[in-house]
Design an enzyme around this catalytic site. Structure first.
Site, PDB file in Angstrom:
ATOM      1  NE  ARG A 228      -1.792  -2.017   3.215  1.00 47.00           N
ATOM      2  CZ  ARG A 228      -2.064  -2.338   4.460  1.00 47.00           C
ATOM      3  NH1 ARG A 228      -3.269  -2.135   4.944  1.00 47.00           N
ATOM      4  NH2 ARG A 228      -1.128  -2.860   5.232  1.00 47.00           N
TER       5      ARG A 228
ATOM      6  CG  ASP B  46       2.778   6.301   2.553  1.00 46.33           C
ATOM      7  OD1 ASP B  46       1.671   5.934   2.972  1.00 46.33           O
ATOM      8  OD2 ASP B  46       3.838   6.187   3.203  1.00 46.33           O
TER       9      ASP B  46
ATOM     10  NE  ARG C 206       8.716   8.778   2.330  1.00 48.28           N
ATOM     11  CZ  ARG C 206       7.591   9.403   2.692  1.00 48.28           C
ATOM     12  NH1 ARG C 206       6.417   8.784   2.615  1.00 48.28           N
ATOM     13  NH2 ARG C 206       7.639  10.642   3.126  1.00 48.28           N
TER      14      ARG C 206
END
Lengths: 249, 249
Positions: free
Chosen positions: A50, A52, A198
């Site tokens: 999923r 972002d 990230r």
């Protein structure tokens, strides 16, 4: 009913992310609406990951159920027709059996984080990479990265809103490669925490800039403390690259 | 007065091309306006190649004259500041002497034509490549291309509106490489005719699709007849890659 595995490429820029949300267009809703326009049914689309808002996909597996069987090429072409002009492409479609689930059947997930390391701003890669002006030592990043592979408590590299039951994950591989002005961080794992790639990318950049030593990265991991994370790299450099499944059928 | 060589990257999509025109924004005007905002002077920007609408640049050399000397890094950063948010990046700036001319001093020009050879539409590469759904035989394209290198009358591969004095040009190199679904045509020459690379790329695609033999390509060249050109490849796949100069200073 027939289940189809779809392989999707998308530009994450115009979307609130993979998941359907109230506040804007999602990749999931675009797929579901294209499936409705084509089949008259309203399937739920399930993806391997999923992503972002702003995060891209090179080859994201997803599945949908359609009320009857179609030739797989017809599913691919019809979805592409109805997706237009959204920057989402169905690269391939394949009929799979009902035990297959794009998310739960995935054995491994692979991400790429793309950095352009140069003084000049991005023109062709605007919205597609993280531009870092100061020189990055990619060799130092690659060496330091090795301490993060294996099974660890990744609390330091986990978003506050992460819904995973446990912060313990196994990072199978973490590589850093430089090709001219491009630096790519490649991460593979059975599954990831929210913002894990990230958070790791941003912390490796601290190493690449010489602000952190390899020891500092290990200390950050071992602290299991979100406050010890480096900067979180911006979403536009992140690509869901692919997922692996056991042989199907 | 001080002359600066600029190396530019740009996304051609929002522009009518390099050259200043009445009917829309040009890369040249954007550079000239940024130079004015920075220096208070209105220089004319000269580029190594005058790209058409939609054509991109990876490293386009251009020069401008400024009323006084600045540190080259200041010129680069100030122009980038004033160019924002246009998708044009000054990758480098360098002071050069007044005998240097980005167009007339260039000894060689290099273009790339990028094709994505797949059934699925383009999401991440929309506007950045030519998508061809049917399989291309890149080896056949590369072999056939060799007949076009050297000195020839390229009338077949020249736009009607081409302003070059002669249709005779020397094509130094023409290569075709496949990397997965990507096929790149690389062309080098001291100078090119208008639409020459796109005309050659489109004709090589006829070969790659099996609609033309290598003999047909030679016959098209030898006909010196625009009507014998294959399709002209669309602008969005074309990139001005770089230009070569004699050692400066």
């Amino acid at each position: 009913m027939a289940r189809y595995l779809l392989i999707l490429e998308y530009d994450g820029a115009p979307f609130v992310g993979w998941q359907r949300q109230e506040n804007g267009p999602s990749v999931q809703a675009a797929i579901e609406e294209a499936a409705f326009a084509f089949s008259g049914a309203r399937p739920v689309a399930h993806a391997a990951g999923r992503t972002d808002a702003g995060v891209h996909a090179l080859a994201m597996p997803a599945h949908i159920d359609l009320p009857r069987a179609y030739e797989a090429g017809t599913v691919r072409d019809a979805l592409n027709h109805h997706l237009r002009p959204a920057p989402i492409a169905v690269l391939a479609a394949q009929e799979v059996d009902e035990t297959f689930h794009a998310r739960f059947s995935a054995r491994a997930r692979h991400y790429e984080y793309r950095i352009v390391n140069r003084r000049g701003p991005l023109a062709l890669d605007a919205g597609r990479a993280w531009r870092i002006a100061a020189p990055l030592d990619a060799d130092a990043m690659r060496e330091a990265a090795q301490a993060l592979t294996g099974r660890h408590d990744f609390s330091t590299f986990r978003a506050a809103q992460c819904q995973s039951v446990s912060p313990v994950k196994t990072l199978s591989a973490l590589d850093v490669r430089r090709d001219g002005e491009r630096v790519v961080i490649a991460a593979s794992a059975p599954s990831f925490l929210h913002h894990q790639v990230r958070s790791i990318a941003g912390s490796l950049v601290e190493v690449g800039l010489g602000r952190w030593s390899a020891r500092d990265l290990v200390a950050a991991l071992e602290a299991r403390d979100r406050a010890r994370c480096g900067q979180v790299a911006p979403p536009e450099g992140l690509y869901f690259a692919r997922a692996d499944y056991d042989a199907m059928r």
